[in-house]
Design an enzyme around this catalytic site. Structure first.
Site, PDB file in Angstrom:
ATOM      1  N   GLY A  13      41.728  60.744  72.009  1.00 35.12           N
ATOM      2  CA  GLY A  13      42.299  59.463  72.450  1.00 35.12           C
ATOM      3  C   GLY A  13      42.459  59.324  73.956  1.00 35.12           C
ATOM      4  N   GLU A  57      26.474  55.521  63.454  1.00 33.38           N
ATOM      5  CA  GLU A  57      25.177  54.912  63.144  1.00 33.38           C
ATOM      6  C   GLU A  57      24.988  54.648  61.653  1.00 33.38           C
ATOM      7  OE1 GLU A  57      25.841  57.875  64.271  1.00 33.38           O
ATOM      8  OE2 GLU A  57      24.328  59.378  63.810  1.00 33.38           O
ATOM      9  N   CYS A  78      27.719  64.115  75.335  1.00 31.54           N
ATOM     10  CA  CYS A  78      27.091  64.286  76.652  1.00 31.54           C
ATOM     11  C   CYS A  78      25.947  65.299  76.624  1.00 31.54           C
ATOM     12  CB  CYS A  78      28.155  64.725  77.658  1.00 31.54           C
ATOM     13  SG  CYS A  78      28.981  66.241  77.156  1.00 31.54           S
TER      14      CYS A  78
HETATM   15  C1  LIG Z   1      32.595  63.363  74.717  1.00 30.29           C
HETATM   16  S1  LIG Z   1      33.512  63.413  73.268  1.00 30.29           S
HETATM   17  C2  LIG Z   1      34.614  62.056  73.496  1.00 30.29           C
HETATM   18  C3  LIG Z   1      36.021  62.502  73.656  1.00 30.29           C
HETATM   19  C4  LIG Z   1      37.074  61.432  73.754  1.00 30.29           C
HETATM   20  N1  LIG Z   1      36.798  60.399  74.708  1.00 30.29           N
HETATM   21  C5  LIG Z   1      38.436  62.049  74.041  1.00 30.29           C
HETATM   22  O1  LIG Z   1      39.168  61.536  74.858  1.00 30.29           O
HETATM   23  O2  LIG Z   1      38.746  63.084  73.458  1.00 30.29           O
HETATM   24  C6  LIG Z   1      32.371  62.763  72.090  1.00 30.29           C
HETATM   25  C7  LIG Z   1      32.969  62.600  70.700  1.00 30.29           C
HETATM   26  O3  LIG Z   1      32.023  61.919  69.892  1.00 30.29           O
HETATM   27  C8  LIG Z   1      32.125  62.400  68.581  1.00 30.29           C
HETATM   28  N2  LIG Z   1      30.833  62.061  67.925  1.00 30.29           N
HETATM   29  C9  LIG Z   1      29.637  62.633  68.169  1.00 30.29           C
HETATM   30  N3  LIG Z   1      28.671  62.026  67.449  1.00 30.29           N
HETATM   31  C10 LIG Z   1      29.287  61.048  66.720  1.00 30.29           C
HETATM   32  C11 LIG Z   1      28.812  60.090  65.768  1.00 30.29           C
HETATM   33  N4  LIG Z   1      27.529  60.023  65.443  1.00 30.29           N
HETATM   34  N5  LIG Z   1      29.708  59.246  65.221  1.00 30.29           N
HETATM   35  C12 LIG Z   1      31.031  59.320  65.558  1.00 30.29           C
HETATM   36  N6  LIG Z   1      31.517  60.217  66.447  1.00 30.29           N
HETATM   37  C13 LIG Z   1      30.666  61.066  67.025  1.00 30.29           C
HETATM   38  C14 LIG Z   1      32.399  63.884  68.738  1.00 30.29           C
HETATM   39  O4  LIG Z   1      33.032  64.422  67.608  1.00 30.29           O
HETATM   40  C15 LIG Z   1      33.283  63.906  69.979  1.00 30.29           C
HETATM   41  O5  LIG Z   1      34.649  63.923  69.645  1.00 30.29           O
END
Ligand SMILES: C[S@@+](CC[C@H](N)C(=O)[O-])C[C@H]1O[C@@H](n2cnc3c(N)ncnc32)[C@H](O)[C@@H]1O
Length: 346
Positions: A13, A57, A78
């Site tokens: 979050g 997706e 990333c």
């Molecule tokens: C860079 S992190 C973002 C973290 C977030 N902004 C935070 O403050 O903690 C990317 C997040 O995307 C989620 N994620 C990756 N692929 C996803 C998908 N196809 N659908 C939903 N969530 C996904 C991962 O589990 C991860 O928590």
């Protein structure tokens, strides 16, 4: 009017904390993430926000339309863009969900008014960035791109990241699928006070060399917990690590005005995953020992990333999981400044 927000890739979050920090009157109508541990932390902090644990997706168009969210925040994975990775960009499986969202923007009836995207430095050179910008031009968004570092806000932590702010309201235009965009990235946010990094002869900025020793950057000691000796002991570096890899660590003292970026591998890998703290002796002169050197605690990492004191973890979340989640998250202080600008002045 309360702003309706959809928080994609919500993790723990970070975006939500940043909006609160910026004083935005908002309601996160849904958070989306596939990571069960992150979702437990999210629910623990934001009681009542529905968290959808599904691949973005795989969700139907009707779900996105029904959100009627005015702001979409997104910090997609990333790995496709990191320097350490293979930099496959849009060809990487982990880029799929974000490409899906980019494609969706064209088909949505209820388009969000605002978009806020965060990603690693490196994203700005990717084909995904070009695809995103082409879609914004076609769908009638004006946008600004940034490369910013929390050092600029006097936090002693380096975390250079790419940010995109977009606002609906431009005339939609045709944009060829090979259209390229100039690499113009801002390092200042209108109306906010950020330290400006010096640029080299080619115009490239070096946030760290340019700002680390700036007197305005706060000292690391302002972000430390008051640890009882028995608690500090649990953050000691194992002797084996000191013996084998001690020298590769980035070592800072409480009086320093810098730490390097804490990543999800912190405490697991020694090199390039975050700084360690030497509490006595002179760095590089006195040897690192279990008594004088320790890891930053998860709470201290959170402080350095600008999380408020109210961030808390369920007791079941292990220290290792906390480090991983924080390493995946974002600089709350930087996003708060950007959100304030996007929603009030852009
Ligand atoms: C860079 S992190 C973002 C973290 C977030 N902004 C935070 O403050 O903690 C990317 C997040 O995307 C989620 N994620 C990756 N692929 C996803 C998908 N196809 N659908 C939903 N969530 C996904 C991962 O589990 C991860 O928590």
């Amino acid at each position: 009017m309360v702003l309706r927000v959809a928080e994609f890739y919500s993790g723990i979050g970070g975006m939500h904390f940043a909006l609160k920090g910026a004083g935005v009157d908002c309601q996160v109508v849904r958070a989306f993430d596939i990571n069960t541990v992150a979702n437990d932390v999210y629910r623990h902090n934001f009681d009542g926000v529905p968290v959808m644990q599904r691949c973005i997706e795989s969700l139907p168009m009707t779900m996105f339309e029904a959100l009627r969210a005015e702001l979409w925040t997104m910090s997609p994975p990333c790995q496709p863009y990191t320097r350490q990775g293979l930099q496959r960009g849009s060809g990487d499986e982990r880029a799929k969900s974000f490409l899906f969202i980019i494609d969706l923007l064209e088909r949505l009836q209820n388009k969000p008014t605002y978009l806020l995207v965060e990603n690693v430095a490196g994203f700005e050179r990717s084909d995904t960035r070009a695809m995103l910008l082409r879609q914004l031009v076609r769908t009638g968004y004006r946008f600004e791109e940034y490369l910013l570092n929390p050092l600029q806000l006097c936090f002693p932590n380096s975390r250079t990241r790419y940010y995109l702010l977009a606002k609906l309201g431009a005339e939609p235009q045709e944009c060829a699928s090979d259209c390229e965009f100039p690499a113009h990235f801002r390092h200042d946010v209108p109306g906010a006070s950020l330290i400006q990094p010096a640029a080299d002869a080619d115009g490239r900025v070096d946030f760290e060399r340019g700002i680390w020793h700036h007197d305005e950057v706060r000292r690391v000691k302002q972000f430390l917990e008051d640890l009882a000796p028995e608690d500090a002991a649990s953050y000691r570096l194992p002797q084996k690590i000191l013996d084998r890899h001690g020298y590769v660590h980035d070592v800072v003292t409480p009086d320093d005005r810098r730490t390097c970026c804490f990543t999800k591998g912190y405490t697991h890998y020694a090199e390039g995953t975050g700084s360690v703290l030497q509490t006595a002796g002179v760095v590089g002169v006195d040897p690192m020992t279990q008594e004088n050197t320790r890891y930053f605690t998860p709470r201290e990492v959170a402080n350095l990333m600008g999380f408020p004191a109210s961030l808390s973890f369920p007791s079941a979340t292990s220290a290792k999981q906390r480090y991983r989640l924080l390493g995946n998250s974002l600089s709350v202080s930087v996003v708060a400044v950007l959100a304030d600008y996007l929603l009030h002045r852009m």
